[in-house]
Design a protein around this motif. Sequence first.
Motif, short mmCIF file in Angstrom:
data_model
loop_
_atom_site.label_atom_id
_atom_site.label_comp_id
_atom_site.label_asym_id
_atom_site.label_seq_id
_atom_site.Cartn_x
_atom_site.Cartn_y
_atom_site.Cartn_z
N VAL A 76 66.26 9.62 7.54
CA VAL A 76 66.69 9.96 6.20
C VAL A 76 65.58 10.74 5.51
N THR A 77 65.96 11.68 4.64
CA THR A 77 64.99 12.36 3.81
C THR A 77 65.41 12.16 2.36
N LEU A 78 64.43 11.81 1.52
CA LEU A 78 64.67 11.61 0.09
C LEU A 78 64.06 12.74 -0.72
N TYR A 79 64.72 13.08 -1.79
CA TYR A 79 64.24 14.06 -2.77
C TYR A 79 64.16 13.33 -4.10
N PHE A 80 63.09 13.53 -4.82
CA PHE A 80 63.00 13.00 -6.16
C PHE A 80 62.29 14.03 -7.02
N ILE A 124 67.93 8.65 -13.61
CA ILE A 124 67.47 7.75 -14.66
C ILE A 124 66.52 8.55 -15.54
N GLY A 125 66.90 8.74 -16.79
CA GLY A 125 66.07 9.54 -17.68
C GLY A 125 65.92 10.93 -17.09
N ASP A 126 64.67 11.36 -16.90
CA ASP A 126 64.45 12.69 -16.33
C ASP A 126 64.23 12.64 -14.82
N ALA A 127 64.43 11.49 -14.20
CA ALA A 127 64.26 11.36 -12.75
C ALA A 127 65.60 11.61 -12.05
N TYR A 128 65.55 12.39 -10.99
CA TYR A 128 66.75 12.76 -10.22
C TYR A 128 66.45 12.47 -8.77
N MET A 129 67.30 11.69 -8.10
CA MET A 129 67.04 11.28 -6.71
C MET A 129 68.23 11.60 -5.83
N VAL A 130 67.95 12.23 -4.69
CA VAL A 130 68.97 12.65 -3.73
C VAL A 130 68.50 12.24 -2.34
N ALA A 131 69.45 11.94 -1.44
CA ALA A 131 69.12 11.59 -0.06
C ALA A 131 69.99 12.40 0.89
N SER A 132 69.47 12.65 2.07
CA SER A 132 70.26 13.25 3.13
C SER A 132 70.07 12.40 4.37
N GLY A 133 71.15 12.23 5.12
CA GLY A 133 71.12 11.35 6.29
C GLY A 133 71.77 10.01 5.99
N ALA A 147 65.23 20.15 2.10
CA ALA A 147 64.29 21.24 1.82
C ALA A 147 65.03 22.45 1.24
N ASN A 148 66.15 22.82 1.84
CA ASN A 148 66.92 23.96 1.32
C ASN A 148 67.48 23.66 -0.07
N MET A 149 67.95 22.45 -0.27
CA MET A 149 68.45 22.06 -1.59
C MET A 149 67.32 22.13 -2.62
N SER A 150 66.13 21.67 -2.24
CA SER A 150 64.97 21.69 -3.14
C SER A 150 64.63 23.12 -3.55
N LEU A 151 64.64 24.02 -2.60
CA LEU A 151 64.35 25.42 -2.91
C LEU A 151 65.41 26.02 -3.83
N ASP A 152 66.68 25.66 -3.60
CA ASP A 152 67.75 26.14 -4.48
C ASP A 152 67.58 25.59 -5.90
N ILE A 153 67.24 24.31 -6.02
CA ILE A 153 67.02 23.71 -7.34
C ILE A 153 65.83 24.37 -8.02
N LEU A 154 64.74 24.54 -7.28
CA LEU A 154 63.54 25.17 -7.85
C LEU A 154 63.85 26.57 -8.34
N ARG A 171 59.87 23.15 -16.29
CA ARG A 171 59.27 23.01 -14.97
C ARG A 171 59.57 21.62 -14.45
N ILE A 172 59.79 21.54 -13.13
CA ILE A 172 60.04 20.23 -12.54
C ILE A 172 59.01 19.95 -11.44
N ARG A 173 58.80 18.68 -11.23
CA ARG A 173 57.90 18.21 -10.17
C ARG A 173 58.83 17.61 -9.11
N ILE A 174 58.65 18.06 -7.85
CA ILE A 174 59.53 17.64 -6.75
C ILE A 174 58.72 16.92 -5.69
N GLY A 175 59.28 15.83 -5.20
CA GLY A 175 58.67 15.11 -4.09
C GLY A 175 59.71 14.90 -3.00
N LEU A 176 59.27 14.96 -1.75
CA LEU A 176 60.16 14.74 -0.60
C LEU A 176 59.52 13.70 0.30
#
Length: 179
Positions: A76-80, A124-133, A147-154, A171-176
């Motif tokens: 699984v990969t998580l995006y936040f 939750i608030g300004d936090a956004y969390m997505v998963a794949s897998g 990764a592709n979704m993150s680039l599209d969002i950015l 501006r957003i801060r992204i973690g994977l």
Amino acid sequence: QFKGINKGRKTNIIDSMLRMLEQYSSNLEDLIRERTEELEIEKQKTDKLLTQMLPPSVPEALKMGTPVEPEYFEEVTLYFSDIVGFTTISAMSEPIEVVDLLNDLYTLFDAIIGSHDVYKVETIGDAYMVASGLPKRNGNRHAGEIANMSLDILSSVGTFKMRHMPEVPVRIRIGLHSG
């Protein structure tokens, strides 16, 4: 009293009572029909809310009364992400402006994730969390999808404007994380 109820017409008590019972029965049937329709509308709203909050398999299992067993996912990969300077932006904004900002931004994000094999886990608030897998396994594509979704969002955030402060860049801060 019966003459008053029957508007001066001469009828016997039994006929009057039967007519009144029929009218009461008819009114009761209409009321039950209305309430049943309202209940069905509320049930549809509840179902829609559950499917927005949980993977589709969970509400289905709950409706059928079967227990929901936890699953283990190997890959699984998580995006936040969160908004850089959100506390400052919030302090300079009216509450409805903060709600509008988050609604506009997350509506944009939701449109983007629709074209990727991902699942929105939480906002939750300004936090956004997505998963794949998960909840659908997708082999080794999970990291590439996120990764592709993150680039599209950015990319989309680069042109995003707040309604109440269009001159302030968002501006957003992204973690994977993959595992």
